[in-house]
Design an enzyme around this catalytic site. Structure first.
Site, PDB file in Angstrom:
ATOM      1  N   TYR A 235      -2.311  -0.269  10.462  1.00 48.42           N
ATOM      2  CA  TYR A 235      -2.536  -0.867   9.148  1.00 48.42           C
ATOM      3  C   TYR A 235      -1.330  -0.657   8.246  1.00 48.42           C
ATOM      4  O   TYR A 235      -0.867  -1.591   7.573  1.00 48.42           O
ATOM      5  CB  TYR A 235      -3.783  -0.265   8.514  1.00 48.42           C
TER       6      TYR A 235
ATOM      7  N   SER B  20       0.847  -1.194   0.000  1.00 47.50           N
ATOM      8  CA  SER B  20       0.000   0.000   0.000  1.00 47.50           C
ATOM      9  C   SER B  20       0.878   1.237   0.000  1.00 47.50           C
ATOM     10  O   SER B  20       1.977   1.235   0.569  1.00 47.50           O
ATOM     11  CB  SER B  20      -0.916   0.036   1.228  1.00 47.50           C
TER      12      SER B  20
END
Length: 261
Positions: free
Chosen positions: A164, A151
């Protein structure tokens, strides 16, 4: 080859895509199948998974659904590896570690132990144990390709969502480590790092993180198909000299300076 016929890049190969019942995972499964791969669609929701399979088959592709709840235990990952291999005729040529969860505990102070453990169980331990189960099969079968999902937040920090982001940083680091470990054995390992990708099923009237794309070259959130295309490239022989790379597919978010106007 017959004139005018374009060869499919993954013809005759098999693929397992985790978390592929919706959004990015679904687009990846569809893209791999469109290039000729026999795809195992996997996730927790059988109804959605079977719908993805039906769509792929309607387009002339090959797909089957294998239900899995990747909770971070070795047993769950091993069970999926075995079931997928059985479904695919004994081999898995391509593994896409896409399944993941996002916990909206935004800040350091708001992240409790249960949320942190769950994030690492699903986002790191599950793909770790799945790769541990699948990679030896690939080596024994003469090679394969593993594509992890990272990500943009793994390398461009935001003031929230750090837990996260750290799981995705772990997957990008593991990509390089696994490439070093497995490359000489015929298994290529790479990753795709998506930027802000708008779920295609979302109501067009609903805003979706557009503020995070202001000032980027793309200027708007991306579509899951862009991630699917990147995974196809990394899984195919077009990327046979690509090892340990994290491919940013983020509209320029991490590679280009964003200047506030």
């Amino acid at each position: 080859m017959t004139q005018g016929v374009v060869a499919q890049r993954l013809e005759g190969r098999t693929a397992l895509v985790t978390g592929s019942t919706s959004n990015i995972g679904r687009a990846i499964a569809q893209a791999l199948a469109a290039e000729g791969a026999h795809v195992v669609v996997s996730g927790r929701d059988q109804e959605r998974g079977e719908a993805v399979v039906a769509g792929i088959r309607a387009d002339g592709g090959k797909a089957d659904f294998v239900r899995a709840d990747l909770d971070g235990t070795p047993e769950a990952s091993q069970a999926l590896a075995a079931a997928a291999a059985d479904t695919l005729g004994g081999r898995i040529d391509v593994l896409v570690n896409n399944a993941g969860i996002y916990r909206s505990a935004p800040t350091l102070a708001d992240t409790d132990a249960e949320s942190l453990d769950r994030l690492y169980a699903v986002n790191v331990k599950a793909p770790y144990f799945l790769t541990q189960a699948v990679a030896p099969r690939m080596v024994a079968d003469g090679g394969g390709a593993i594509v992890n999902l990272g990500s943009w937040v793994a390398r461009l920090a935001a003031p929230s969502g750090g837990a996260y982001a750290s799981t995705k940083a772990a997957m990008e680091s593991l990509t390089r480590s696994w490439a070093a470990e497995l490359g000489s054995q015929g298994v290529r390992v790479n990753a795709v790092s998506p930027g802000v990708v708008r779920p295609p099923d979302l109501d067009p009237a609903v805003s979706f993180s557009e503020n995070m794309t202001v000032g980027t070259p793309a200027g708007a959130p991306g579509h899951p198909d862009a991630i699917g295309a990147a995974v196809v490239y990394l899984a195919s022989d077009d990327a046979k000299f690509v090892h340990g790379t994290v491919l940013d597919v983020d509209g320029g978010r991490t590679g280009v300076a964003v200047v506030a106007s």
